[in-house]
Design a protein around this motif. Structure first.
Motif, PDB file in Angstrom:
ATOM      1  N   ASP A 175      11.689 -11.428 -17.449  1.00  0.00           N
ATOM      2  CA  ASP A 175      12.140 -10.053 -17.242  1.00  0.00           C
ATOM      3  C   ASP A 175      11.038  -9.073 -16.845  1.00  0.00           C
ATOM      4  O   ASP A 175      11.296  -7.890 -16.663  1.00  0.00           O
ATOM      5  CB  ASP A 175      12.874  -9.542 -18.482  1.00  0.00           C
ATOM      6  N   VAL A 176       9.819  -9.539 -16.661  1.00  0.00           N
ATOM      7  CA  VAL A 176       8.726  -8.621 -16.338  1.00  0.00           C
ATOM      8  C   VAL A 176       8.877  -8.025 -14.937  1.00  0.00           C
ATOM      9  O   VAL A 176       8.555  -6.853 -14.716  1.00  0.00           O
ATOM     10  CB  VAL A 176       7.340  -9.279 -16.525  1.00  0.00           C
ATOM     11  N   THR A 177       9.382  -8.802 -14.000  1.00  0.00           N
ATOM     12  CA  THR A 177       9.560  -8.293 -12.634  1.00  0.00           C
ATOM     13  C   THR A 177      10.497  -7.092 -12.639  1.00  0.00           C
ATOM     14  O   THR A 177      10.187  -6.040 -12.071  1.00  0.00           O
ATOM     15  CB  THR A 177      10.110  -9.403 -11.712  1.00  0.00           C
ATOM     16  N   GLU A 178      11.640  -7.253 -13.284  1.00  0.00           N
ATOM     17  CA  GLU A 178      12.619  -6.169 -13.368  1.00  0.00           C
ATOM     18  C   GLU A 178      12.035  -4.962 -14.103  1.00  0.00           C
ATOM     19  O   GLU A 178      12.269  -3.814 -13.715  1.00  0.00           O
ATOM     20  CB  GLU A 178      13.884  -6.661 -14.078  1.00  0.00           C
ATOM     21  N   ALA A 179      11.259  -5.215 -15.145  1.00  0.00           N
ATOM     22  CA  ALA A 179      10.654  -4.118 -15.915  1.00  0.00           C
ATOM     23  C   ALA A 179       9.690  -3.308 -15.051  1.00  0.00           C
ATOM     24  O   ALA A 179       9.681  -2.072 -15.103  1.00  0.00           O
ATOM     25  CB  ALA A 179       9.940  -4.673 -17.145  1.00  0.00           C
ATOM     26  N   THR A 236       0.910 -13.190 -14.873  1.00  0.00           N
ATOM     27  CA  THR A 236       1.763 -13.547 -16.010  1.00  0.00           C
ATOM     28  C   THR A 236       1.541 -12.546 -17.142  1.00  0.00           C
ATOM     29  O   THR A 236       0.422 -12.099 -17.386  1.00  0.00           O
ATOM     30  CB  THR A 236       1.471 -14.968 -16.535  1.00  0.00           C
ATOM     31  N   TYR A 237       2.639 -12.218 -17.802  1.00  0.00           N
ATOM     32  CA  TYR A 237       2.607 -11.287 -18.927  1.00  0.00           C
ATOM     33  C   TYR A 237       3.381 -11.911 -20.079  1.00  0.00           C
ATOM     34  O   TYR A 237       4.248 -12.762 -19.857  1.00  0.00           O
ATOM     35  CB  TYR A 237       3.245  -9.948 -18.525  1.00  0.00           C
ATOM     36  N   ALA A 238       3.084 -11.482 -21.286  1.00  0.00           N
ATOM     37  CA  ALA A 238       3.821 -11.968 -22.464  1.00  0.00           C
ATOM     38  C   ALA A 238       3.946 -13.487 -22.423  1.00  0.00           C
ATOM     39  O   ALA A 238       5.025 -14.043 -22.448  1.00  0.00           O
ATOM     40  CB  ALA A 238       5.194 -11.306 -22.552  1.00  0.00           C
ATOM     41  N   GLY A 239       2.815 -14.141 -22.328  1.00  0.00           N
ATOM     42  CA  GLY A 239       2.813 -15.598 -22.207  1.00  0.00           C
ATOM     43  C   GLY A 239       3.011 -15.982 -20.754  1.00  0.00           C
ATOM     44  O   GLY A 239       2.211 -15.632 -19.894  1.00  0.00           O
ATOM     45  N   PHE A 240       4.117 -16.668 -20.472  1.00  0.00           N
ATOM     46  CA  PHE A 240       4.405 -17.089 -19.099  1.00  0.00           C
ATOM     47  C   PHE A 240       5.616 -16.354 -18.523  1.00  0.00           C
ATOM     48  O   PHE A 240       6.473 -16.943 -17.878  1.00  0.00           O
ATOM     49  CB  PHE A 240       4.605 -18.604 -19.025  1.00  0.00           C
ATOM     50  N   ASN A 241       5.685 -15.058 -18.737  1.00  0.00           N
ATOM     51  CA  ASN A 241       6.685 -14.195 -18.111  1.00  0.00           C
ATOM     52  C   ASN A 241       6.065 -13.797 -16.767  1.00  0.00           C
ATOM     53  O   ASN A 241       5.218 -12.916 -16.701  1.00  0.00           O
ATOM     54  CB  ASN A 241       6.946 -12.977 -19.005  1.00  0.00           C
ATOM     55  N   VAL A 242       6.458 -14.488 -15.705  1.00  0.00           N
ATOM     56  CA  VAL A 242       5.760 -14.410 -14.419  1.00  0.00           C
ATOM     57  C   VAL A 242       6.351 -13.319 -13.519  1.00  0.00           C
ATOM     58  O   VAL A 242       7.563 -13.235 -13.344  1.00  0.00           O
ATOM     59  CB  VAL A 242       5.819 -15.765 -13.677  1.00  0.00           C
ATOM     60  N   VAL A 243       5.465 -12.527 -12.926  1.00  0.00           N
ATOM     61  CA  VAL A 243       5.874 -11.477 -11.992  1.00  0.00           C
ATOM     62  C   VAL A 243       6.195 -12.097 -10.637  1.00  0.00           C
ATOM     63  O   VAL A 243       5.403 -12.869 -10.094  1.00  0.00           O
ATOM     64  CB  VAL A 243       4.757 -10.423 -11.802  1.00  0.00           C
ATOM     65  N   ASP A 271      12.183 -24.779 -16.713  1.00  0.00           N
ATOM     66  CA  ASP A 271      12.142 -24.164 -15.379  1.00  0.00           C
ATOM     67  C   ASP A 271      10.708 -24.003 -14.873  1.00  0.00           C
ATOM     68  O   ASP A 271      10.393 -23.067 -14.148  1.00  0.00           O
ATOM     69  CB  ASP A 271      12.858 -22.811 -15.391  1.00  0.00           C
ATOM     70  N   TRP A 272       9.845 -24.940 -15.223  1.00  0.00           N
ATOM     71  CA  TRP A 272       8.425 -24.845 -14.888  1.00  0.00           C
ATOM     72  C   TRP A 272       8.191 -24.733 -13.382  1.00  0.00           C
ATOM     73  O   TRP A 272       7.266 -24.040 -12.950  1.00  0.00           O
ATOM     74  CB  TRP A 272       7.646 -26.023 -15.476  1.00  0.00           C
ATOM     75  N   GLU A 273       9.019 -25.390 -12.588  1.00  0.00           N
ATOM     76  CA  GLU A 273       8.819 -25.348 -11.134  1.00  0.00           C
ATOM     77  C   GLU A 273       9.015 -23.933 -10.591  1.00  0.00           C
ATOM     78  O   GLU A 273       8.240 -23.476  -9.749  1.00  0.00           O
ATOM     79  CB  GLU A 273       9.764 -26.324 -10.433  1.00  0.00           C
ATOM     80  N   LYS A 274      10.034 -23.249 -11.088  1.00  0.00           N
ATOM     81  CA  LYS A 274      10.286 -21.868 -10.658  1.00  0.00           C
ATOM     82  C   LYS A 274       9.112 -20.969 -11.035  1.00  0.00           C
ATOM     83  O   LYS A 274       8.643 -20.165 -10.231  1.00  0.00           O
ATOM     84  CB  LYS A 274      11.573 -21.341 -11.299  1.00  0.00           C
ATOM     85  N   ARG A 275       8.623 -21.107 -12.255  1.00  0.00           N
ATOM     86  CA  ARG A 275       7.504 -20.277 -12.710  1.00  0.00           C
ATOM     87  C   ARG A 275       6.235 -20.578 -11.910  1.00  0.00           C
ATOM     88  O   ARG A 275       5.502 -19.664 -11.531  1.00  0.00           O
ATOM     89  CB  ARG A 275       7.272 -20.476 -14.209  1.00  0.00           C
ATOM     90  N   MET A 276       5.995 -21.847 -11.636  1.00  0.00           N
ATOM     91  CA  MET A 276       4.806 -22.219 -10.865  1.00  0.00           C
ATOM     92  C   MET A 276       4.903 -21.686  -9.441  1.00  0.00           C
ATOM     93  O   MET A 276       3.909 -21.218  -8.874  1.00  0.00           O
ATOM     94  CB  MET A 276       4.634 -23.744 -10.871  1.00  0.00           C
ATOM     95  N   GLU A 277       6.091 -21.728  -8.883  1.00  0.00           N
ATOM     96  CA  GLU A 277       6.310 -21.191  -7.537  1.00  0.00           C
ATOM     97  C   GLU A 277       5.994 -19.688  -7.499  1.00  0.00           C
ATOM     98  O   GLU A 277       5.357 -19.204  -6.565  1.00  0.00           O
ATOM     99  CB  GLU A 277       7.765 -21.437  -7.128  1.00  0.00           C
ATOM    100  N   LEU A 278       6.425 -18.963  -8.526  1.00  0.00           N
ATOM    101  CA  LEU A 278       6.140 -17.525  -8.599  1.00  0.00           C
ATOM    102  C   LEU A 278       4.638 -17.268  -8.741  1.00  0.00           C
ATOM    103  O   LEU A 278       4.100 -16.331  -8.148  1.00  0.00           O
ATOM    104  CB  LEU A 278       6.894 -16.880  -9.762  1.00  0.00           C
ATOM    105  N   ILE A 279       3.967 -18.092  -9.526  1.00  0.00           N
ATOM    106  CA  ILE A 279       2.522 -17.936  -9.714  1.00  0.00           C
ATOM    107  C   ILE A 279       1.792 -18.155  -8.390  1.00  0.00           C
ATOM    108  O   ILE A 279       0.913 -17.381  -8.012  1.00  0.00           O
ATOM    109  CB  ILE A 279       2.003 -18.891 -10.813  1.00  0.00           C
TER     110      ILE A 279
END
Length: 194
Positions: free
Chosen positions: A55-59, A82-89, A125-133
């Motif tokens: 939810d960091v992107t929306e925030a 990344t914020y709040a652990g792995f909350n990826v922008v 959902d590690w692939e999605k998070r890695m893609e965002l990173i």
């Protein structure tokens, strides 16, 4: 488009609060500090985000688009992706929806292999998070071994000028340094070292 970097460029810098005793799913604060260059604090915004959430992107988008500072801002500064652990922008979505370029500033060069291993171990959902990173693009070195950055919606040379113009009391922009101080004080009752 930024044609010339002025010392008093209006920026907003985001950082989250530390969360040593909180668990996945709990909330931490995200603070955005609005500054004129590296000297004058003009205001602040805040939102609560979820540890290891998405939810960091929306925030970030909401805090900018609903802010009275929106029309004055020229650049978004992020202290990492990344914020709040792995909350990826999702930096590209933030750029598209706000129309503002982003500069991601970090003190250590990211170890993508270690990040991917951690994501694989803890997230379905590690692939999605890695893609965002990885969407942050090329990592540039500003100060060898000390400051690195990524530029989204802005050329690397202009981004480097903005980092230098907005840094005053440390190697990173003041907006990021102050956001860290405020966010950690809210979470811990006292600010922690940057």
């Amino acid at each position: 488009m930024i044609r010339r970097v002025k010392r008093e460029i209006r920026v907003i810098g985001f950082d989250d609060g530390t969360f040593p005793h909180k668990k996945r799913g709990e909330k931490v604060i995200l603070v955005g500090i609005v500054m004129k260059g590296g000297s004058d604090v003009l205001g602040a915004v805040s939102r609560w985000i979820t540890i290891d959430g998405l939810d960091v992107t929306e925030a970030i988008i909401d805090s900018i688009l609903s802010s009275r500072f929106r029309g004055d801002l020229r650049v978004i500064l992020l202290k990492g992706i990344t914020y709040a652990g792995f909350n990826v922008v999702d930096v590209n979505r933030v750029f598209r929806e706000t129309g503002l370029p982003l500069i991601v500033v970090v003190r250590k060069r990211p170890d993508f292999e270690a990040i991917e291993n951690a994501l694989r171990k803890h997230f379905e959902d590690w692939e999605k998070r890695m893609e965002l990173i990885k969407a942050g693009g090329k990592i540039y070195e500003l100060i060898p071994g000390k400051v690195y950055y990524q530029a989204i919606g802005i050329d690397a040379e202009t981004a480097a000028k903005i980092i230098r113009a907005t840094s005053r009391n440390s190697l990173i922009p003041e907006a990021l340094r102050i956001a860290h101080i405020v966010a950690s004080a809210v979470m811990r009752g006292e600010s922690s070292k940057e």
